[in-house]
Design a protein around this motif. Structure first.
Motif, PDB file in Angstrom:
ATOM      1  N   THR A 240       1.510   1.799  -5.111  1.00  0.00           N
ATOM      2  CA  THR A 240       1.239   2.294  -6.465  1.00  0.00           C
ATOM      3  C   THR A 240       0.063   1.561  -7.086  1.00  0.00           C
ATOM      4  OG1 THR A 240       3.587   2.843  -6.788  1.00  0.00           O
ATOM      5  CG2 THR A 240       2.242   2.627  -8.765  1.00  0.00           C
ATOM      6  N   ALA A 241       0.009   0.251  -6.900  1.00  0.00           N
ATOM      7  CA  ALA A 241      -1.065  -0.549  -7.494  1.00  0.00           C
ATOM      8  C   ALA A 241      -2.426  -0.179  -6.910  1.00  0.00           C
ATOM      9  CB  ALA A 241      -0.782  -2.035  -7.279  1.00  0.00           C
ATOM     10  N   ARG A 242      -2.473   0.021  -5.600  1.00  0.00           N
ATOM     11  CA  ARG A 242      -3.748   0.359  -4.973  1.00  0.00           C
ATOM     12  C   ARG A 242      -4.237   1.745  -5.411  1.00  0.00           C
ATOM     13  NH1 ARG A 242      -1.259  -1.330  -0.316  1.00  0.00           N
ATOM     14  NH2 ARG A 242      -1.579   0.704   0.653  1.00  0.00           N
ATOM     15  N   ILE A 243      -3.304   2.675  -5.544  1.00  0.00           N
ATOM     16  CA  ILE A 243      -3.687   4.007  -6.028  1.00  0.00           C
ATOM     17  C   ILE A 243      -4.134   3.927  -7.477  1.00  0.00           C
ATOM     18  CG2 ILE A 243      -2.851   6.328  -6.545  1.00  0.00           C
ATOM     19  CD1 ILE A 243      -0.837   5.957  -4.218  1.00  0.00           C
ATOM     20  N   ALA A 244      -3.344   3.269  -8.307  1.00  0.00           N
ATOM     21  CA  ALA A 244      -3.621   3.219  -9.745  1.00  0.00           C
ATOM     22  C   ALA A 244      -4.989   2.620 -10.036  1.00  0.00           C
ATOM     23  CB  ALA A 244      -2.525   2.416 -10.453  1.00  0.00           C
ATOM     24  N   ARG A 245      -5.344   1.577  -9.320  1.00  0.00           N
ATOM     25  CA  ARG A 245      -6.628   0.909  -9.556  1.00  0.00           C
ATOM     26  C   ARG A 245      -7.801   1.859  -9.332  1.00  0.00           C
ATOM     27  NH1 ARG A 245      -7.550  -4.483  -6.285  1.00  0.00           N
ATOM     28  NH2 ARG A 245      -7.164  -3.020  -4.580  1.00  0.00           N
ATOM     29  N   ARG A 246      -7.631   2.816  -8.426  1.00  0.00           N
ATOM     30  CA  ARG A 246      -8.722   3.734  -8.101  1.00  0.00           C
ATOM     31  C   ARG A 246      -8.821   4.916  -9.062  1.00  0.00           C
ATOM     32  NH1 ARG A 246      -8.749   5.138  -1.824  1.00  0.00           N
ATOM     33  NH2 ARG A 246     -10.606   6.252  -2.553  1.00  0.00           N
ATOM     34  N   LEU A 247      -7.880   5.022  -9.982  1.00  0.00           N
ATOM     35  CA  LEU A 247      -7.889   6.158 -10.903  1.00  0.00           C
ATOM     36  C   LEU A 247      -8.713   5.900 -12.161  1.00  0.00           C
ATOM     37  CD1 LEU A 247      -4.162   7.339 -10.733  1.00  0.00           C
ATOM     38  CD2 LEU A 247      -6.065   7.820  -9.183  1.00  0.00           C
ATOM     39  N   LEU A 248      -9.114   4.654 -12.372  1.00  0.00           N
ATOM     40  CA  LEU A 248      -9.888   4.301 -13.567  1.00  0.00           C
ATOM     41  C   LEU A 248     -11.236   3.732 -13.153  1.00  0.00           C
ATOM     42  CD1 LEU A 248      -7.125   2.598 -15.747  1.00  0.00           C
ATOM     43  CD2 LEU A 248      -7.966   4.939 -15.908  1.00  0.00           C
ATOM     44  N   ASN A 249     -12.270   4.108 -13.884  1.00  0.00           N
ATOM     45  CA  ASN A 249     -13.624   3.651 -13.561  1.00  0.00           C
ATOM     46  C   ASN A 249     -13.945   2.291 -14.161  1.00  0.00           C
ATOM     47  OD1 ASN A 249     -14.289   5.999 -12.087  1.00  0.00           O
ATOM     48  ND2 ASN A 249     -14.756   7.104 -13.992  1.00  0.00           N
TER      49      ASN A 249
ATOM     50  N   LEU B 157       2.569   9.636  -7.170  1.00  0.00           N
ATOM     51  CA  LEU B 157       1.824   9.926  -5.941  1.00  0.00           C
ATOM     52  C   LEU B 157       2.228   8.991  -4.807  1.00  0.00           C
ATOM     53  CD1 LEU B 157      -1.775  10.679  -7.263  1.00  0.00           C
ATOM     54  CD2 LEU B 157       0.000  12.294  -6.572  1.00  0.00           C
ATOM     55  N   ALA B 158       2.522   7.750  -5.130  1.00  0.00           N
ATOM     56  CA  ALA B 158       2.974   6.816  -4.096  1.00  0.00           C
ATOM     57  C   ALA B 158       4.282   7.295  -3.488  1.00  0.00           C
ATOM     58  CB  ALA B 158       3.147   5.414  -4.685  1.00  0.00           C
ATOM     59  N   ALA B 159       5.156   7.836  -4.327  1.00  0.00           N
ATOM     60  CA  ALA B 159       6.415   8.372  -3.821  1.00  0.00           C
ATOM     61  C   ALA B 159       6.177   9.616  -2.974  1.00  0.00           C
ATOM     62  CB  ALA B 159       7.345   8.698  -4.980  1.00  0.00           C
ATOM     63  N   GLU B 160       5.276  10.479  -3.416  1.00  0.00           N
ATOM     64  CA  GLU B 160       4.971  11.703  -2.672  1.00  0.00           C
ATOM     65  C   GLU B 160       4.363  11.410  -1.308  1.00  0.00           C
ATOM     66  OE1 GLU B 160       2.476  14.430  -4.740  1.00  0.00           O
ATOM     67  OE2 GLU B 160       3.741  14.486  -6.531  1.00  0.00           O
ATOM     68  N   HIS B 161       3.378  10.528  -1.289  1.00  0.00           N
ATOM     69  CA  HIS B 161       2.606  10.295  -0.076  1.00  0.00           C
ATOM     70  C   HIS B 161       3.103   9.117   0.748  1.00  0.00           C
ATOM     71  CE1 HIS B 161      -0.612  13.228  -0.874  1.00  0.00           C
ATOM     72  NE2 HIS B 161      -0.368  12.950  -2.133  1.00  0.00           N
TER      73      HIS B 161
ATOM     74  N   ARG C 118      -4.741  13.072  -5.589  1.00  0.00           N
ATOM     75  CA  ARG C 118      -3.816  13.238  -4.459  1.00  0.00           C
ATOM     76  C   ARG C 118      -4.498  12.817  -3.144  1.00  0.00           C
ATOM     77  NH1 ARG C 118       0.843  15.710  -5.944  1.00  0.00           N
ATOM     78  NH2 ARG C 118       0.777  17.067  -7.778  1.00  0.00           N
ATOM     79  N   GLU C 119      -5.780  13.093  -3.036  1.00  0.00           N
ATOM     80  CA  GLU C 119      -6.537  12.670  -1.856  1.00  0.00           C
ATOM     81  C   GLU C 119      -6.599  11.146  -1.772  1.00  0.00           C
ATOM     82  OE1 GLU C 119      -7.936  14.281   0.750  1.00  0.00           O
ATOM     83  OE2 GLU C 119      -6.867  16.054   0.025  1.00  0.00           O
ATOM     84  N   ILE C 120      -6.815  10.508  -2.913  1.00  0.00           N
ATOM     85  CA  ILE C 120      -6.843   9.043  -2.958  1.00  0.00           C
ATOM     86  C   ILE C 120      -5.500   8.478  -2.496  1.00  0.00           C
ATOM     87  CG2 ILE C 120      -6.821   7.078  -4.566  1.00  0.00           C
ATOM     88  CD1 ILE C 120      -9.016   8.531  -6.155  1.00  0.00           C
ATOM     89  N   ALA C 121      -4.413   9.059  -3.003  1.00  0.00           N
ATOM     90  CA  ALA C 121      -3.083   8.587  -2.612  1.00  0.00           C
ATOM     91  C   ALA C 121      -2.853   8.769  -1.117  1.00  0.00           C
ATOM     92  CB  ALA C 121      -2.017   9.335  -3.416  1.00  0.00           C
ATOM     93  N   ALA C 122      -3.298   9.894  -0.587  1.00  0.00           N
ATOM     94  CA  ALA C 122      -3.136  10.147   0.845  1.00  0.00           C
ATOM     95  C   ALA C 122      -3.912   9.125   1.668  1.00  0.00           C
ATOM     96  CB  ALA C 122      -3.598  11.566   1.171  1.00  0.00           C
TER      97      ALA C 122
ATOM     98  N   ALA D 118      -2.162   6.502   4.147  1.00  0.00           N
ATOM     99  CA  ALA D 118      -2.559   6.502   5.559  1.00  0.00           C
ATOM    100  C   ALA D 118      -2.957   5.102   5.997  1.00  0.00           C
ATOM    101  CB  ALA D 118      -3.720   7.475   5.774  1.00  0.00           C
ATOM    102  N   GLY D 119      -3.624   4.369   5.118  1.00  0.00           N
ATOM    103  CA  GLY D 119      -3.974   2.988   5.428  1.00  0.00           C
ATOM    104  C   GLY D 119      -2.747   2.138   5.664  1.00  0.00           C
ATOM    105  N   ASP D 120      -1.685   2.373   4.871  1.00  0.00           N
ATOM    106  CA  ASP D 120      -0.428   1.660   5.069  1.00  0.00           C
ATOM    107  C   ASP D 120       0.167   1.957   6.437  1.00  0.00           C
ATOM    108  OD1 ASP D 120      -0.419   0.326   2.712  1.00  0.00           O
ATOM    109  OD2 ASP D 120       1.218   1.433   1.795  1.00  0.00           O
TER     110      ASP D 120
END
Length: 203
Positions: free
Chosen positions: A40-49, A153-157, A185-189, A193-195
């Motif tokens: 969740t943290a890795r996804i969230a960080r990428r959602l803000l500029n 998204l973390a739960a979904e992916h 959603r692409e970012i979360a995927a 995938a990296g995990d």
């Protein structure tokens, strides 16, 4: 990684370590909780500029479910009942917890983070990450919104959370970012995938 990221990771790992010995509950996995928080943290960080907001979002996402650890250790019998109630069901955990205990892990976690002196956005994200629209007056997508979206998204992916309440798309429309959801959603995927690749390399 940067000083702030290292600090946040240390805080997160110490938080989970503190509760590790007391969370041997059927249906509850501290490893799963930790994996979910990190994804969740890795996804969230990428959602803000904005860099500063992204760093605060990373921390917020790392500790957004700390209330689950509190429930599992401080109210073990009651929490075990809520785990059984939602096992195999479709009802979100925070609703089951509210009915059984009168409060959910979100509010409990926020209270604890407030006692620890965490910045207000971190506390707010913990309190409302399932229902961000409860916070009135929002005109922009920020820390709370990013944690809400990333958690779902973390739960979904990632498949490592107990359940997901889904994304509040009406909320995203209200803050003007609904059109970004496919890209998120692409970012979360990518992060999930990296995990999986990392897990495969260690097996």
């Amino acid at each position: 990684l940067g000083i702030n990221t290292v600090r946040d990771l240390v805080l997160s790992f110490e938080t989970f370590r503190q509760y590790e010995c007391d969370t041997k509950r059927p249906g509850f996995s501290i490893e799963r909780e930790q994996d979910h928080s990190l994804l969740t943290a890795r996804i969230a960080r990428r959602l803000l500029n904005d860099k500063r907001a992204a760093d605060q979002t990373f921390l917020s996402a790392l500790v957004h479910d700390v209330g689950r650890l509190v429930l599992a250790t401080r109210l073990p019998e009651q929490y075990e009942k809520t785990l059984k109630c939602r096992a195999g069901g479709e009802r979100p955990s925070h609703l089951v917890e509210e009915e059984a205990l009168g409060v959910s892990h979100a509010e409990i976690g926020a209270y604890l983070l407030g006692l620890w002196g965490m910045p207000y956005p971190v506390v707010e994200a913990a309190a409302h990450h399932h229902r961000p629209a409860r916070v009135g007056g929002q005109t922009a997508f920020g820390v709370l919104g990013a944690v809400h979206v990333a958690d779902a998204l973390a739960a979904e992916h990632g498949g490592c959370a107990l359940e997901t309440t889904g994304i509040d798309e009406r909320y995203l429309q209200s803050v003007g970012v609904a059109e970004k959801l496919p890209a998120w959603r692409e970012i979360a995927a990518q992060e999930a995938a990296g995990d999986r690749e990392a897990a495969g390399s260690h097996s």
